[in-house]
Scaffold this motif. Structure first.
Motif, mmCIF file in Angstrom:
data_model
loop_
_atom_site.group_PDB
_atom_site.id
_atom_site.type_symbol
_atom_site.label_atom_id
_atom_site.label_comp_id
_atom_site.label_asym_id
_atom_site.label_seq_id
_atom_site.Cartn_x
_atom_site.Cartn_y
_atom_site.Cartn_z
ATOM 1 N N LEU A 50 0.857 -1.183 0.000
ATOM 2 C CA LEU A 50 0.000 0.000 0.000
ATOM 3 C C LEU A 50 0.896 1.236 0.000
ATOM 4 C CD1 LEU A 50 -2.731 1.403 0.192
ATOM 5 C CD2 LEU A 50 -2.660 1.087 2.677
ATOM 6 N N ILE A 51 0.945 1.920 -1.124
ATOM 7 C CA ILE A 51 1.781 3.119 -1.248
ATOM 8 C C ILE A 51 0.968 4.374 -0.951
ATOM 9 C CG2 ILE A 51 3.316 4.424 -2.765
ATOM 10 C CD1 ILE A 51 4.340 1.645 -2.157
ATOM 11 N N VAL A 52 -0.237 4.443 -1.514
ATOM 12 C CA VAL A 52 -1.122 5.593 -1.309
ATOM 13 C C VAL A 52 -2.512 5.079 -0.965
ATOM 14 C CG1 VAL A 52 -2.223 7.592 -2.373
ATOM 15 C CG2 VAL A 52 0.166 7.071 -2.901
ATOM 16 N N ASN A 53 -3.098 5.624 0.080
ATOM 17 C CA ASN A 53 -4.468 5.279 0.466
ATOM 18 C C ASN A 53 -5.390 6.419 0.031
ATOM 19 O OD1 ASN A 53 -6.881 4.574 1.653
ATOM 20 N ND2 ASN A 53 -6.014 4.121 3.666
ATOM 21 N N TYR A 54 -6.216 6.161 -0.982
ATOM 22 C CA TYR A 54 -7.113 7.186 -1.523
ATOM 23 C C TYR A 54 -8.472 7.200 -0.821
ATOM 24 C CZ TYR A 54 -3.799 7.211 -5.432
ATOM 25 O OH TYR A 54 -2.666 7.295 -6.204
ATOM 26 N N THR A 55 -8.679 6.297 0.122
ATOM 27 C CA THR A 55 -9.991 6.147 0.754
ATOM 28 C C THR A 55 -10.016 6.808 2.130
ATOM 29 O OG1 THR A 55 -9.588 4.107 2.014
ATOM 30 C CG2 THR A 55 -10.025 3.877 -0.349
ATOM 31 N N ASP A 56 -11.195 6.789 2.754
ATOM 32 C CA ASP A 56 -11.331 7.277 4.127
ATOM 33 C C ASP A 56 -11.089 6.165 5.145
ATOM 34 O OD1 ASP A 56 -11.941 9.864 3.326
ATOM 35 O OD2 ASP A 56 -14.094 9.444 3.172
ATOM 36 N N MET A 57 -10.840 4.956 4.665
ATOM 37 C CA MET A 57 -10.533 3.843 5.561
ATOM 38 C C MET A 57 -9.091 3.945 6.041
ATOM 39 S SD MET A 57 -12.377 0.651 3.568
ATOM 40 C CE MET A 57 -12.137 1.301 1.912
ATOM 41 N N SER A 58 -8.820 3.363 7.193
ATOM 42 C CA SER A 58 -7.440 3.315 7.672
ATOM 43 C C SER A 58 -6.645 2.357 6.794
ATOM 44 C CB SER A 58 -7.394 2.839 9.123
ATOM 45 O OG SER A 58 -7.819 1.482 9.209
ATOM 46 N N ASN A 59 -5.323 2.485 6.833
ATOM 47 C CA ASN A 59 -4.475 1.586 6.050
ATOM 48 C C ASN A 59 -4.721 0.128 6.423
ATOM 49 O OD1 ASN A 59 -3.403 3.849 4.904
ATOM 50 N ND2 ASN A 59 -1.371 3.652 5.827
ATOM 51 N N SER A 60 -4.827 -0.133 7.723
ATOM 52 C CA SER A 60 -4.998 -1.514 8.174
ATOM 53 C C SER A 60 -6.333 -2.087 7.712
ATOM 54 C CB SER A 60 -4.883 -1.592 9.698
ATOM 55 O OG SER A 60 -5.854 -0.765 10.319
ATOM 56 N N GLU A 61 -7.385 -1.263 7.709
ATOM 57 C CA GLU A 61 -8.686 -1.767 7.275
ATOM 58 C C GLU A 61 -8.697 -2.038 5.773
ATOM 59 O OE1 GLU A 61 -13.476 -0.858 7.557
ATOM 60 O OE2 GLU A 61 -12.054 0.673 8.219
ATOM 61 N N LEU A 62 -8.105 -1.139 4.992
ATOM 62 C CA LEU A 62 -8.061 -1.339 3.549
ATOM 63 C C LEU A 62 -7.268 -2.598 3.201
ATOM 64 C CD1 LEU A 62 -8.677 -0.405 0.682
ATOM 65 C CD2 LEU A 62 -6.670 1.101 0.805
ATOM 66 N N LEU A 63 -6.130 -2.790 3.861
ATOM 67 C CA LEU A 63 -5.319 -3.982 3.617
ATOM 68 C C LEU A 63 -6.053 -5.251 4.040
ATOM 69 C CD1 LEU A 63 -1.834 -2.623 4.738
ATOM 70 C CD2 LEU A 63 -2.446 -3.383 2.434
ATOM 71 N N PHE A 64 -6.794 -5.163 5.136
ATOM 72 C CA PHE A 64 -7.570 -6.323 5.586
ATOM 73 C C PHE A 64 -8.624 -6.699 4.553
ATOM 74 C CE2 PHE A 64 -11.504 -7.839 7.558
ATOM 75 C CZ PHE A 64 -11.063 -9.043 8.090
ATOM 76 N N ARG A 65 -9.313 -5.691 4.014
ATOM 77 C CA ARG A 65 -10.366 -5.969 3.037
ATOM 78 C C ARG A 65 -9.788 -6.512 1.730
ATOM 79 N NH1 ARG A 65 -15.385 -4.538 4.384
ATOM 80 N NH2 ARG A 65 -15.630 -3.337 6.307
ATOM 81 N N GLN A 66 -8.619 -6.013 1.351
ATOM 82 C CA GLN A 66 -7.956 -6.567 0.167
ATOM 83 C C GLN A 66 -7.603 -8.035 0.392
ATOM 84 O OE1 GLN A 66 -3.905 -5.877 -0.163
ATOM 85 N NE2 GLN A 66 -3.730 -6.286 -2.354
ATOM 86 N N LYS A 67 -7.038 -8.328 1.565
ATOM 87 C CA LYS A 67 -6.667 -9.700 1.890
ATOM 88 C C LYS A 67 -7.902 -10.594 1.953
ATOM 89 C CE LYS A 67 -4.116 -12.383 5.354
ATOM 90 N NZ LYS A 67 -3.351 -12.307 6.629
#
Length: 437
Positions: free
Chosen positions: A401-418
């Motif tokens: 994750l280089i850039v987070n364009y969402t309002d979600m936290s980095n950890s939440e976005l990575l969790f949802r991707q996983k």
């Protein structure tokens, strides 16, 4: 001097591929009497490069993608320390961001902006004859008296049937067996078109909407050469738009039958290219065993952000057509584009579960020069230091994750991707279709 050295840089975090671009440029140079040598740093040992840099060359050319920015930067410095031959840089890294790259790579003498076959030949002739008529070479960027000169753009080659086949005899093709997907000991990559009519906002391939196809006969001629001369058994179509319509696919399949060609093949394909199941049946009957496509999302909102030009309904209908086709299908998704929310991710997840999307991967968005997403990232402060950013995306994994364009936290976005990746691999209902012939 006729000797020219062409180099493909090493790619980290991205799967290396057979460097077709350099193969085409080498063929163009050979056709007028030059002697190109090719080094692919994804395949060849670094000691081979060191040895070659002890020789003199008419010019040394590098061609690569922007996601190898740091590797190309390091390579330029290595070459310049060891060799004084004129240094040329081309490929997507230049085409997508010419002014920036010309200003950054101060040790590069010439830049090829656009398709390289004709420009490389004209540059070679100028250097060989010491004419210094660089201002007349369309698509060339060069330095003169401390200034950077940007020549007029070279028009795209309209009839791409006229382009010589890649100079594959300059490569050890056996070394590329591990790169094919799926792996085959005798495989080759091929393209049947150039350009793209789509304008997806995350795509860095800048074709200005121009799309050109090779004739089916030209493609079949190359395939026949690959089978007869190189004993190729598997062919990988690298362009997403060779098989752009049912009629073109059927013409290709008819040509395979008429010529009695025997090979297996795979291709990238747009989600909306095939409109009827009979086309898939014909493809399977003519050796197609693998298709990959960028589905990206099943959210109407994010499809619009991506400018995909398809609807959720079209995606579901198209994937339904593939069921029982007998062709292995892999899709890719992107999660985390601007405007992505928990709700849009859930919309895609539900679509995956309901229809049973083919197995594939879920990626995070990665902005590169030439794309709308890159311009958006700079304008909105997501990228503040371009050099730092380009170095970072050159060395990390495609799953970083280089850039987070969402309002979600980095950890939440990575969790949802996983989580979505788990659903893709373990929840798919039809990784391999079956067909009743």
């Amino acid at each position: 001097m006729k000797n020219i050295l062409l180099i493909s840089p090493q790619y980290r975090g991205f799967k290396p591929e057979f460097p077709l671009g350099l193969g085409y440029v080498a063929a163009a140079l050979e056709s007028v009497g030059y002697r190109p040598k090719i080094i692919d740093l994804n395949i060849d040992d670094l000691s081979y490069l060191t040895k070659c840099l002890k020789e003199d060359w008419l010019f040394i050319g590098i061609s690569g993608f922007t996601f190898a920015f740091k590797q190309i930067d390091d390579l330029v410095k290595q070459i310049r320390k060891a060799n004084n031959s004129p240094l040329v840089l081309g490929g997507i890294i230049v085409n997508s961001y010419p002014e920036f790259m010309a200003n950054y790579f101060t040790e590069v003498d010439y830049f090829v902006n656009g398709e390289g076959e004709i420009t490389a030949v004209e540059l070679a002739k100028n250097l060989e004859n010491d004419e210094a008529l660089f201002g007349s070479i369309l698509g060339l960027i060069y330095r003169q008296n401390g200034e950077i000169i940007f020549n007029a753009s070279r028009p795209l080659i309209k009839n791409i049937d006229t382009i010589d086949f890649p100079a594959r005899h300059l490569f050890d093709l056996s070394k590329y067996a591990k790169l094919s997907n799926p792996p085959f000991s005798r495989n080759a990559s091929i393209i049947g078109s150039r350009g793209c009519f789509a304008k997806c906002t995350f795509c860095f391939r800048n074709f200005n909407g121009e799309y050109r196809t090779r004739s089916v006969n030209s493609v079949l001629d190359e395939i026949e050469l690959l089978i007869n001369h190189y004993n190729i058994e598997y062919i990988d179509f690298r362009d997403e738009l060779f098989l752009a319509t049912d009629s073109r696919i059927m013409a290709f399949c008819s040509g395979i039958k008429e010529r009695q060609l025997h090979f297996i093949w795979g291709a990238a394909i747009r989600i909306d290219s095939v409109k009827n199941k009979e086309t898939y049946r014909a493809m399977r009957a003519c050796g197609c065993i693998y298709l990959t496509m960028g589905t990206e999302t099943a959210s109407e909102k994010i499809l619009e952000v991506m400018n995909k030009g398809v609807s959720k309904k079209t995606i579901i209908q198209s994937l339904s057509l593939m069921k029982n086709s007998g062709i292995s299908v892999s899709t890719s998704f992107i999660v985390g584009m601007p405007g992505e929310t928990k709700e849009t991710i859930k919309e895609t997840e539900e679509a995956i579960k309901s229809i049973g999307f083919p197995a594939g991967q879920v990626y995070l968005p990665r902005a590169f020069p030439g794309s709308w997403l890159y311009d958006y990232s700079i304008k909105n402060g997501f990228i503040t230091n371009e050099i730092e950013y380009l170095n970072k995306v050159s060395v990390g994994s495609i799953f970083d994750l280089i850039v987070n364009y969402t309002d979600m936290s980095n950890s939440e976005l990575l969790f949802r991707q996983k989580q979505m990746n788990g659903e893709m691999f373990f929840g798919s209902k039809f990784i391999h279709g079956q067909i009743n012939m």
